[in-house]
Design a protein around this motif. Structure first.
Motif, mmCIF file in Angstrom:
data_model
loop_
_atom_site.group_PDB
_atom_site.id
_atom_site.type_symbol
_atom_site.label_atom_id
_atom_site.label_comp_id
_atom_site.label_asym_id
_atom_site.label_seq_id
_atom_site.Cartn_x
_atom_site.Cartn_y
_atom_site.Cartn_z
ATOM 1 N N LYS A 47 -15.499 -2.242 -6.681
ATOM 2 C CA LYS A 47 -15.675 -3.341 -5.600
ATOM 3 C C LYS A 47 -17.084 -4.112 -5.926
ATOM 4 C CE LYS A 47 -16.563 -3.922 -0.639
ATOM 5 N NZ LYS A 47 -16.544 -3.367 0.593
ATOM 6 N N TYR A 75 0.992 -1.204 0.123
ATOM 7 C CA TYR A 75 -0.024 0.061 -0.118
ATOM 8 C C TYR A 75 0.854 1.309 0.105
ATOM 9 C CZ TYR A 75 -3.580 -3.525 1.530
ATOM 10 O OH TYR A 75 -4.598 -4.315 1.662
ATOM 11 N N HIS A 92 -9.104 -10.220 -2.409
ATOM 12 C CA HIS A 92 -8.570 -11.521 -1.791
ATOM 13 C C HIS A 92 -9.419 -12.620 -1.819
ATOM 14 C CE1 HIS A 92 -4.909 -8.801 -1.352
ATOM 15 N NE2 HIS A 92 -5.914 -8.010 -0.667
ATOM 16 N N ALA A 128 -4.924 -8.013 5.185
ATOM 17 C CA ALA A 128 -4.986 -6.932 4.330
ATOM 18 C C ALA A 128 -5.806 -5.829 5.126
ATOM 19 C CB ALA A 128 -5.788 -7.189 3.036
ATOM 20 N N GLN A 129 -6.854 -6.339 5.929
ATOM 21 C CA GLN A 129 -7.605 -5.089 6.724
ATOM 22 C C GLN A 129 -6.987 -4.465 7.819
ATOM 23 O OE1 GLN A 129 -10.873 -7.952 7.999
ATOM 24 N NE2 GLN A 129 -12.351 -6.514 7.014
ATOM 25 N N SER A 145 -8.169 -3.605 -2.721
ATOM 26 C CA SER A 145 -7.329 -4.801 -2.262
ATOM 27 C C SER A 145 -8.257 -5.978 -2.226
ATOM 28 C CB SER A 145 -6.777 -4.545 -1.021
ATOM 29 O OG SER A 145 -5.476 -5.594 -0.833
ATOM 30 N N ASP A 193 -13.376 -9.106 0.182
ATOM 31 C CA ASP A 193 -13.514 -10.461 0.314
ATOM 32 C C ASP A 193 -14.156 -10.911 -0.776
ATOM 33 O OD1 ASP A 193 -13.642 -13.147 1.217
ATOM 34 O OD2 ASP A 193 -14.530 -12.700 3.130
ATOM 35 N N THR A 222 -10.907 -2.676 1.211
ATOM 36 C CA THR A 222 -10.459 -4.438 1.015
ATOM 37 C C THR A 222 -11.698 -5.080 0.678
ATOM 38 O OG1 THR A 222 -11.010 -4.558 3.605
ATOM 39 C CG2 THR A 222 -8.948 -4.235 2.932
ATOM 40 N N ALA A 267 -4.616 -2.107 6.178
ATOM 41 C CA ALA A 267 -5.257 -1.151 5.620
ATOM 42 C C ALA A 267 -5.612 0.136 6.790
ATOM 43 C CB ALA A 267 -6.841 -1.180 5.281
ATOM 44 N N PHE A 324 -7.445 -11.967 4.062
ATOM 45 C CA PHE A 324 -8.162 -10.861 4.021
ATOM 46 C C PHE A 324 -8.019 -10.246 5.215
ATOM 47 C CE2 PHE A 324 -12.420 -9.051 4.900
ATOM 48 C CZ PHE A 324 -12.452 -7.910 3.938
#
Length: 286
Positions: free
Chosen positions: A147, A76, A91, A103-104, A89, A118, A116, A107, A100
């Protein structure tokens, strides 16, 4: 950085390096541990599907791990330094991996907004969702719109797979021990699917040949009258995969237009959990 919104995914999405570069997608590797050594999927030459298949056959301990939040945070930060204003992002399913969640966590510390996602999918299915998001962003739309498009495609995608044995999924904790033991005792060949992000049993058949025939039938049913992308994945079962892909290419020619049925070997991380002989088919409506 050609977009205001950077796209990040993980190595289980099965995006070839050339395609990821072409579509400006950053791929964060998961780790596979073979014996006592850890390798980055898609980065370290030792973490190949062939190596995994051999290790599993020889009962060498194999496990996997999610990327640390710090690895995502580095990705990032690089996006920020390259001029991105935000990150999308995307995943693999949070029901089968902590990726995931990593990533959260990253973030929250990132120097720019990170959205993010999922996908509740695996492998090629996640890859199709990522490419759909990239398409939307390339058309000048927002991260939220990308998204939504990615999640809609992932939800519409059918993921089906056959494994020679449930033992590898049991070892990795992806199915219960009782289900694995029952499958072995009955000598059945399980057909599995992804249901709300989890691996679920769909059918049980007696032979590998019958399993592949059922994958073809189920894929045709999933395609229905839609225009679709279709991919076949495998681990150490290229002949089976090519045969299935050829049959689907012929059977679904009207659904495919001039597109090919993609064929690829799963990466080391997914391979560690499904085992040699696995064949999967993904049907993703366009």
């Amino acid at each position: 950085m050609s977009r205001r919104v950077a796209v990040v995914t993980d190595s289980t999405a099965m995006l070839p390096a050339e395609l990821a570069a072409e579509r400006d997608v950053t791929v964060v590797p998961l780790q596979v541990v073979i014996g006592a050594k850890s390798y980055d999927e898609g980065v370290d030459a030792e973490a190949t599907p062939e190596t995994i298949a051999t290790a599993l056959r020889e009962w060498t301990p194999v496990s996997t791990s999610r990327p640390a939040p710090s690895v995502f945070l580095d990705a990032y930060r690089r996006a920020h330094d390259a001029g991105a204003e935000s990150v999308l992002s995307l995943h693999l399913s949070s029901q089968v991996s902590g990726t995931f969640e990593s990533a959260q966590l990253a973030a929250k510390e990132a120097p720019l907004p990170v959205l993010t996602v999922d996908t509740l999918q695996l492998g090629f299915a996640t890859g199709y969702a990522v490419l759909t998001a990239a398409d939307v962003l390339d058309a000048g739309r927002s991260a939220e719109e990308a998204k939504g498009a990615a999640l809609a495609r992932a939800a519409a995608t059918t993921s089906l797979f056959y494994v020679d044995t449930l033992e590898y999924l049991r070892r990795g904790g992806r199915i219960g021990a009782a289900a694995a033991m029952l499958g072995s005792a009955l000598a059945v060949k399980p057909l599995l699917t992804i249901d709300e992000g989890r691996i679920a049993t769909l059918e049980k058949v007696r032979t590998a040949g019958r399993a592949l025939a059922r994958l073809e039938e189920l894929a045709a049913t999933a395609a229905d009258d839609h225009q679709v992308d279709v991919a076949v994945a495998h681990l150490a079962a290229e002949d089976r995969a090519r045969t299935l892909a050829d049959r689907l290419c012929s059977r679904l020619s009207a659904n495919l237009g001039d597109r090919e049925v993609s064929v690829g070997e799963v990466g080391a991380v997914i391979g560690a959990h499904v085992g040699p002989g696995m064949v999967a088919v993904v049907v993703a409506p366009r």
